[in-house]
Design an enzyme around this catalytic site. Sequence first.
Site, PDB file in Angstrom:
ATOM      1  N   GLU A  38       1.050  -1.116  -0.097  1.00 46.07           N
ATOM      2  CA  GLU A  38      -0.131   0.319  -0.056  1.00 46.07           C
ATOM      3  C   GLU A  38       1.002   0.926  -0.146  1.00 46.07           C
ATOM      4  OE1 GLU A  38      -2.405   0.247   3.641  1.00 46.07           O
ATOM      5  OE2 GLU A  38      -3.421   2.145   2.655  1.00 46.07           O
ATOM      6  N   ARG A 264       5.283 -12.733   9.719  1.00 50.42           N
ATOM      7  CA  ARG A 264       6.009 -11.351   9.566  1.00 50.42           C
ATOM      8  C   ARG A 264       7.437 -11.659   9.893  1.00 50.42           C
ATOM      9  NH1 ARG A 264       3.963  -6.505   9.909  1.00 50.42           N
ATOM     10  NH2 ARG A 264       1.952  -6.953   8.757  1.00 50.42           N
ATOM     11  N   LYS A 274       4.113   0.295  10.283  1.00 48.91           N
ATOM     12  CA  LYS A 274       4.201   1.585   9.283  1.00 48.91           C
ATOM     13  C   LYS A 274       3.785   2.710   9.677  1.00 48.91           C
ATOM     14  CE  LYS A 274       3.429   0.262   5.137  1.00 48.91           C
ATOM     15  NZ  LYS A 274       2.889   0.018   3.515  1.00 48.91           N
TER      16      LYS A 274
HETATM   17  P1  ATP Z   1       1.722  -1.911   8.094  1.00 49.36           P
HETATM   18  O1  ATP Z   1       3.600  -2.171   8.479  1.00 49.36           O
HETATM   19  O2  ATP Z   1       1.183  -0.939   8.455  1.00 49.36           O
HETATM   20  O3  ATP Z   1       1.039  -2.887   8.633  1.00 49.36           O
HETATM   21  P2  ATP Z   1       2.251  -3.112   6.103  1.00 49.36           P
HETATM   22  O4  ATP Z   1       3.738  -3.822   6.149  1.00 49.36           O
HETATM   23  O5  ATP Z   1       1.144  -4.084   5.579  1.00 49.36           O
HETATM   24  O6  ATP Z   1       1.659  -1.753   6.664  1.00 49.36           O
HETATM   25  P3  ATP Z   1       1.698  -3.762   3.661  1.00 49.36           P
HETATM   26  O7  ATP Z   1       1.823  -2.790   2.183  1.00 49.36           O
HETATM   27  O8  ATP Z   1       0.344  -3.475   2.993  1.00 49.36           O
HETATM   28  O9  ATP Z   1       2.069  -2.782   4.632  1.00 49.36           O
HETATM   29  O10 ATP Z   1       2.676  -4.560   3.425  1.00 49.36           O
HETATM   30  C1  ATP Z   1       3.106  -4.623   1.595  1.00 49.36           C
HETATM   31  C2  ATP Z   1       3.323  -6.008   1.539  1.00 49.36           C
HETATM   32  O11 ATP Z   1       4.296  -7.062   2.509  1.00 49.36           O
HETATM   33  C3  ATP Z   1       2.084  -7.275   2.654  1.00 49.36           C
HETATM   34  O12 ATP Z   1       1.905  -8.613   1.755  1.00 49.36           O
HETATM   35  C4  ATP Z   1       2.567  -7.702   3.585  1.00 49.36           C
HETATM   36  O13 ATP Z   1       2.102  -9.215   3.837  1.00 49.36           O
HETATM   37  C5  ATP Z   1       3.826  -7.376   3.496  1.00 49.36           C
HETATM   38  N1  ATP Z   1       4.753  -7.334   4.683  1.00 49.36           N
HETATM   39  C6  ATP Z   1       4.311  -6.863   5.598  1.00 49.36           C
HETATM   40  N2  ATP Z   1       5.350  -6.501   6.736  1.00 49.36           N
HETATM   41  C7  ATP Z   1       5.907  -7.326   7.147  1.00 49.36           C
HETATM   42  C8  ATP Z   1       6.572  -7.625   7.469  1.00 49.36           C
HETATM   43  N3  ATP Z   1       6.900  -7.322   8.544  1.00 49.36           N
HETATM   44  N4  ATP Z   1       7.177  -8.866   7.313  1.00 49.36           N
HETATM   45  C9  ATP Z   1       6.905 -10.008   6.362  1.00 49.36           C
HETATM   46  N5  ATP Z   1       6.813  -9.296   5.243  1.00 49.36           N
HETATM   47  C10 ATP Z   1       5.469  -7.602   5.351  1.00 49.36           C
END
Ligand code: ATP
Length: 563
Positions: A38, A264, A274
């Site tokens: 996003e 994650r 974020k």
């Molecule tokens: P927020 O940090 O606000 O929860 P987000 O990290 O989920 O947001 P996105 O832009 O939706 O933000 O993430 C894009 C992709 O990266 C998604 O498929 C998400 O699952 C993956 N992702 C995000 N954070 C992690 C993480 N810490 N480890 C592995 N994958 C991640």
Amino acid sequence: MSSEGSAAPERGDFIREIVAADLREGRHEQVVTRFPPEPNGYLHIGHAKAIALNFGIAREFGGRCHLRFDDTNPTKEEQEYVDSIQADVRWLGFDWGEHLYFASDYFEQLYEWAVELIRAGKAYVDDLSADEIREHRGTFTEPGRDSPWRERPLEESLDLFERMRKGEFPDGTRVLRARIDMASPNINLRDPVLYRIAHAAHPRTGEAWCIYPMYDFAHGQSDAIEGVTHSICTLEFEDHRPLYDWLIESLPVPSRPRQIEFARLNLTYTVLSKRVLVRLVNEGHVRGWDDPRMPTISGLRRRGFPAEGIRDFVTMIGVGKADSVVEVQMLEHAVRDVLNRTARRRFAVLRPLKLVIENYPEGLSEEMDAVNNPEDASAGSRKLPFTRELWIEREDFMEDPPKKFFRLAPGREVRLRYAYFVTCTEVVKDSGGEIVELRCTYDPATRGGDAPDGRRPKATLHWLPAEHAVPAEVRLYDHLFARPDPGADRDLFDDLSPASEEVLSGCLVERTLAEVPLGETVQFERLGYFCPDPDSMPGQLVFNRTLTLRDTWARVQAQGLDT
Ligand code: ATP
Ligand code: MG
């Protein structure tokens, strides 16, 4: 489960096994994955794990990976983020080729599918407010209650949904909901919201829309439109999978993607949300999204972490199904491993102390050969001018040394690397008693660093020729948060480490360092890894400390092997 420490193979995690089986058994001819950020912030090291996984699988199995922006929430999304995300994915070493997509490109199709759901009796316009919907939704232990609008005639829903699109209603007055099961044990299936009204301009579609699809309605359908075979996401979406599948089955989508969840990445001393990263930037706790202390890809880049080190780290930690926290020292270890192999060695003096060699001829300057990288013979060597007046590191001298201090002291001989042995003969102080200069003698027979009589000083120091040293500012970085689990038992922002950045001015560096390009990390011998900062200007060099030389993770591993 975590595969920390073991050199986890790139192949062989449970997702790669699923993909391999699907290809072997002919369910797909080609694997198609996607990375779906996003654009509401910069990418961080957790995203690097998802990027390496999705692009890595596509590469290994001869498929393709799309970069798709999940741009369904115009109030939080910006073009700056779209641009930075593309730059960061490329910098990490991955390429989507022509497969750059935006969920907003599918808004018309998604709208048509929403209308079809209403026609099929599988969606309705609800006039309840957000609070009322929440209140009707029930809890984990109690079923939800039907909205009074759940049974409204579908003609009425069709009409209202069209008027929602036309902009007849203010934000928050109506939503489109799926009609599934208010008693489902899975709260995600209790008539989830599919569309909301938001009179907000969108970075790509402008004023064209004032209703926007929710993540759950946009995501799976976007996957299906693009022919994604394996929709890999993090564990928090596991409970959304029944909804993902329900929508795919309820709609005439062109393909049937499969959602697979993995754990994650969490790191000690680090926050990867974020929401928090935005606050760190907006409230001025850091220099920006690319502050060298930020866990963002752009921050790590500015800090001097090579992309290869980040990729190696992601490979080391593997992919699992259970949440875990990885030691940040493991990331640092992977980065040191790369830098030790690749970084050119240079001399820099962070806190200079003048050293004058009394028996060295005035005006003489000898060119000493200095090795660029002992790990890489092809890196060659450079010339360092050696002169009567030098700079050494202030902490390499003690007037009254304790037992274990082997560096320079009155009457003691040390080796100056690539040059001569020197012996301290006098300590010069200013009126306040502060040491301002050391007087020494050198032994001309020790040129290059060896004595003909075989004597060996206990310490070898780095140095700079007084006249040829270039001034620089050096920023020393350490973990942004002082504790391994920031915010565990008090406000997160109280755990910010006051020692995370120390700015040293009046440092001196080798003249060759004026030419190090942005993006290259070098080793300042005996001090650590450093890289030029974008704040550098000709005549005003700024270096960031990437890492110190000491590797605590390697020590932990070595201890693990001993026991
Ligand atoms: P927020 O940090 O606000 O929860 P987000 O990290 O989920 O947001 P996105 O832009 O939706 O933000 O993430 C894009 C992709 O990266 C998604 O498929 C998400 O699952 C993956 N992702 C995000 N954070 C992690 C993480 N810490 N480890 C592995 N994958 C991640
Ligand atoms: Mg997300």
